[in-house]
Design an enzyme around this catalytic site. Structure first.
Site, mmCIF file in Angstrom:
data_model
loop_
_atom_site.group_PDB
_atom_site.id
_atom_site.type_symbol
_atom_site.label_atom_id
_atom_site.label_comp_id
_atom_site.label_asym_id
_atom_site.label_seq_id
_atom_site.Cartn_x
_atom_site.Cartn_y
_atom_site.Cartn_z
ATOM 1 N N HIS A 250 -2.078 48.838 -34.868
ATOM 2 C CA HIS A 250 -1.419 48.283 -33.672
ATOM 3 C C HIS A 250 -2.176 48.643 -32.389
ATOM 4 O O HIS A 250 -1.999 47.997 -31.368
ATOM 5 C CB HIS A 250 0.076 48.629 -33.616
ATOM 6 C CG HIS A 250 0.429 50.000 -33.117
ATOM 7 N ND1 HIS A 250 0.726 51.058 -33.955
ATOM 8 C CD2 HIS A 250 0.564 50.491 -31.867
ATOM 9 C CE1 HIS A 250 1.026 52.121 -33.251
ATOM 10 N NE2 HIS A 250 0.932 51.814 -31.966
ATOM 11 N N ASP B 143 -0.975 51.532 -41.070
ATOM 12 C CA ASP B 143 -1.257 51.253 -39.655
ATOM 13 C C ASP B 143 -2.583 51.892 -39.207
ATOM 14 O O ASP B 143 -2.594 52.858 -38.448
ATOM 15 C CB ASP B 143 -0.088 51.772 -38.807
ATOM 16 C CG ASP B 143 -0.063 51.132 -37.425
ATOM 17 O OD1 ASP B 143 -1.096 50.581 -37.005
ATOM 18 O OD2 ASP B 143 0.996 51.195 -36.762
ATOM 19 N N SER C 20 -0.105 57.341 -30.579
ATOM 20 C CA SER C 20 -0.490 56.431 -31.644
ATOM 21 C C SER C 20 -1.980 56.557 -31.903
ATOM 22 O O SER C 20 -2.779 56.541 -30.972
ATOM 23 C CB SER C 20 -0.170 54.993 -31.271
ATOM 24 O OG SER C 20 1.142 54.701 -31.621
HETATM 25 N N1 ARG Z 1 6.791 51.934 -32.522
HETATM 26 C C1 ARG Z 1 5.375 52.149 -32.539
HETATM 27 C C2 ARG Z 1 4.909 52.585 -31.151
HETATM 28 O O1 ARG Z 1 5.263 52.364 -30.179
HETATM 29 C C3 ARG Z 1 4.576 51.003 -33.081
HETATM 30 C C4 ARG Z 1 4.577 49.738 -32.293
HETATM 31 C C5 ARG Z 1 3.817 48.598 -32.894
HETATM 32 N N2 ARG Z 1 4.459 48.021 -34.054
HETATM 33 C C6 ARG Z 1 5.383 47.017 -34.029
HETATM 34 N N3 ARG Z 1 5.917 46.591 -35.155
HETATM 35 N N4 ARG Z 1 5.770 46.428 -32.912
HETATM 36 O O2 ARG Z 1 5.108 52.308 -30.138
HETATM 37 N N1 GLU Z 2 3.741 53.777 -31.577
HETATM 38 C C1 GLU Z 2 3.668 54.680 -30.462
HETATM 39 C C2 GLU Z 2 2.374 54.474 -29.684
HETATM 40 O O1 GLU Z 2 1.926 53.362 -29.600
HETATM 41 C C3 GLU Z 2 3.874 56.071 -30.912
HETATM 42 C C4 GLU Z 2 5.286 56.202 -31.266
HETATM 43 C C5 GLU Z 2 6.016 57.143 -30.341
HETATM 44 O O2 GLU Z 2 6.467 56.738 -29.267
HETATM 45 O O3 GLU Z 2 6.113 58.302 -30.764
HETATM 46 O O4 GLU Z 2 1.842 55.367 -29.064
#
Ligand code: ARG
Ligand code: GLU
Length: 685
Positions: free
Chosen positions: A84, A206, A621
């Site tokens: 991502h 990922d 991330s």
């Molecule tokens: N929650 C994770 C992070 O903030 C991954 C985000 C990307 N993945 C998704 N399915 N939108 O931010």
């Molecule tokens: N997916 C998040 C990022 O893009 C990390 C998840 C979180 O907030 O811990 O950094």
């Protein structure tokens, strides 16, 4: 009374004391934590993590793009991050003939690696506290210039920590020749999509792989065919030994934004005012988009990235509000503040501090909320930015040539569906009117809505009469009389006012933040037991914890590891998010996992993701997840939904970060990508 206060002082303090797994620590000050880390299983020394004089783990960690982390995994600049995080690069390099998002991409030799224009990788050269130098009268600019010169660096910054009680100098070098080496298909790299996002059990592969290039002297350089792979001072050795419950883990990365020390007023605002409004308005947008997506494949693809973006924070805020509510953070903070106020009462420099902070919140909140509401409603209308572009550039006297209009169209109306925007705009404008105090609504808009009878009717009128979305290029005469351009122009003053409140958190608005410097100082004097760590601010940090599951609900324990069997259980060709590549099904069927096989609950499988108790946030991330020996065991990519309040209060019993197991990464590279040569480069036997 006194007894009660005393009790509270003790109880509240222990409540909020940093626990073993809480905290995002400055690498150059990690000495203070090393004893505890070693007790938990860390085998290295403080100067293995960060050193000014020798290569250390910090040389293997980079900031990837604007907001992610990455890590070197070979002596020749091979870099790992999340799928991502690489997503927009992979998308940019894709076309209908070469759809790398869908099919994945694997460079089979260096010459096949694809340069990504605009992508940067930033390395920290040096960090150093400069509080004393600034106090002694040196200027920020002088310190920054000297550092850039001395370290041959293109970027240096002085960042305040603890709300300005201390200042830290960061010196960086930016690499601009970064090339895509490998990415799994989205059906692996984004497996589970938004459905599984922020959720455990998780089965997302990922990851994506890049390579950093430098000039012949190993220095940063613009893209050139002459460039050669960068040789980092340090890269991570990969461990394929796997993880066990209780194992030490450390996360080394660039967390973005936490606010652990804010008062009850701020928590209340986030949990009860801001998040509910933002969630409600995004629910409207997501429902309309999902509905349209379910009816048409092309629309699903066109709005996939937009949907993911809107849904990511939407889901996080729900978990955050729920988590704060369950923890009773507001009440706990109120008690804590009561105890603090009692202590501060006879200290003139602190006595009225909390009252002043409370007043500042009362003053600022309506304006901050108005800005957030504007962002989530008016800016949720896709046409708005495009229309405002006409308004503002024309007002500045620019000539909006056909070329410029084409460029703006490309930026603001990409993958655009007028029907979706129309349906969303009707709902968002009426929400805006219903929620915004009347005096903050532009008078022309109020008049227009009166004239047309309702917000919805006025939106219908705009969509029926605009030429913006259908005609191109537009003459000046036409765009100036366009209803959408006029509408956008009515918000000129709103946008100017909003700039005064455009800070990442309510508590960072200067009128409020100014008090926090004193408050932090007082807290550190008063609350001697608490282990204070600076809030995240996109600078390099260390978090540590252990591999562990958690009790998700009464009687419902979530274990720390997921496997290929869980992917197969979710596999469903009918559901886009769960439709895995045939190759993965075939491997599962054959049970021929080769060296990637593990024994799990008495069955042969392949490890996929694992949970640990590190304190992480957005920006982490792509961060390397390391074992006690500093070897790479995974890549961080998410938190569980119930953890998301850790940006404000970390609860060690429930907060878990989610990582993709490095063995799954290698398995996919090897068995799906057929890129075994990369494993060799990484020294994986
Ligand atoms: N929650 C994770 C992070 O903030 C991954 C985000 C990307 N993945 C998704 N399915 N939108 O931010
Ligand atoms: N997916 C998040 C990022 O893009 C990390 C998840 C979180 O907030 O811990 O950094």
């Amino acid at each position: 009374m006194i007894k009660r206060l005393l009790f509270c002082a003790l109880a509240c303090v222990t409540f909020l004391t940093a626990t073993a797994d809480e905290g995002m620590w400055l690498p150059n000050m990690i000495k203070s934590r090393i004893k505890e880390m070693r007790k938990m299983g860390f085998k290295l020394k403080a100067d293995d993590i960060y050193s000014d004089t020798k290569a250390s783990l910090k040389d293997a960690v980079v900031q990837f793009g604007g907001g992610c982390t990455g890590e070197f995994i070979s002596p020749e600049g091979l870099l790992l991050t999340n799928h991502h995080c690489g997503y927009s690069s992979i998308q940019m390099l894709s076309s209908v003939e070469h759809d790398y998002l869908t099919d994945g991409f694997w460079a089979m030799s260096r010459s096949e690696e694809l340069p990504v224009p605009g992508l940067t990788v930033t390395m920290l050269v040096k960090m150093e506290e400069v509080t004393a130098r600034l106090a002694a009268g040196e200027s920020e600019e002088a310190i920054i210039e000297e550092a850039k010169e001395k370290y041959n660096a293109d970027k240096a910054e002085i960042e305040p920590i603890y709300y300005g009680n201390q200042q830290v100098l960061y010196v960086y070098r930016t690499f601009r020749d970064v090339r895509l080496v490998g990415a799994p298909p989205s059906s692996i790299g984004k497996f589970g999509g938004d459905t599984d996002n922020w959720v455990w059990p998780r089965h997302t592969g990922d990851f994506s792989i890049f390579r950093v290039y430098a000039n012949a002297d190993n220095e940063p350089a613009e893209y050139s065919e002459e460039n050669v792979p960068y040789r980092p001072a340090r890269h991570f050795k990969v461990s394929t030994k796997g993880v066990e419950e209780g194992d030490f883990t450390m996360i080394y990365g660039f967390p973005g934004n936490t606010q652990e020390y804010v008062t009850a007023d701020a928590v209340e605002y986030v949990a009860e005012v801001s998040n509910p409004m933002k969630i409600a308005l995004r629910t409207i947008r997501l429902d309309i988009i999902s509905e349209a997506q379910s009816k048409d494949v092309a629309t699903r693809i066109a709005y996939a990235a937009k949907h993911a973006n809107i849904a990511n924070a939407w889901k996080k805020w729900q978990g955050e509000s729920l988590g704060l509510d369950k923890l009773g953070t507001v009440e706990k903070k109120k008690e804590y503040e009561k105890a603090f106020a009692a202590w501060a009462a006879d200290k003139p420099q602190y006595a009225n501090l909390l009252d002043k902070m409370h007043d500042a919140y009362e003053e600022v909140i309506p304006h901050y909320f108005a800005r957030e509401l504007f962002n989530e409603s008016i800016l949720g209308m896709e046409f708005f930015n495009y229309a405002y572009w006409f308004y503002i550039y024309d007002a500045r006297g620019e000539k909006l040539t056909a070329d410029k209009q084409a460029e703006a169209r490309r930026i603001y109306l990409n993958d655009y569906r007028k029907e979706i925007d129309h349906a969303i705009s009707r709902r968002l404008l009426s929400e805006y009117i219903a929620r915004m105090p009347k005096e903050k609504v532009p008078s022309q808009l109020t008049a227009a809505i009166n004239e047309h009878g309702s917000a919805e009717a006025f939106v219908d009128y705009m969509f029926a009469n605009t030429r913006l979305l259908t005609e191109y290029p537009l003459t000046r005469e036409k765009y100036l009389e366009d209803p959408m351009v006029k509408f956008a122009g009515w918000f000129y003053n709103t946008l100017q006012d909003n700039r005064k409140y455009a800070y990442r958190n309510l508590s960072n608005v200067p009128e409020i933040e100014m008090w926090y410097r004193t408050y932090m100082q007082a807290l550190r004097e008063w609350d001697k037991e608490r282990a204070f760590y600076p809030d995240a601010n996109f600078t390099l940090r260390v978090a540590y914890g252990i591999v562990t599951g958690y009790e998700n609900a009464d009687g419902e324990y979530h274990t720390h590891l997921t496997t290929l069997d869980g992917i197969i259980a979710k596999d469903n060709p009918e559901i886009y998010d769960y439709d895995i590549p045939q190759a993965l099904r075939d491997i599962y069927k054959s049970k021929d996992y080769g060296r990637w096989a593990i024994e799990h609950n008495g069955k042969k499988s392949v490890p996929v993701c694992f949970l640990a108790s590190n304190h992480t946030t957005g920006g982490n991330s792509g961060s390397p997840v390391l074992n006690g020996k500093g070897e790479l065991i995974g890549i961080n990519f998410d938190r569980t939904w119930r953890s998301t309040m850790s940006d404000i209060e970390f609860d060690p019993s429930i907060c878990r970060n989610i990582s993709v197991d490095i063995r799954y990464v290698l398995f996919v590279m090897d068995r799906i990508g057929g890129a075994g040569y990369l494993l060799e480069e990484m020294g994986v036997k």
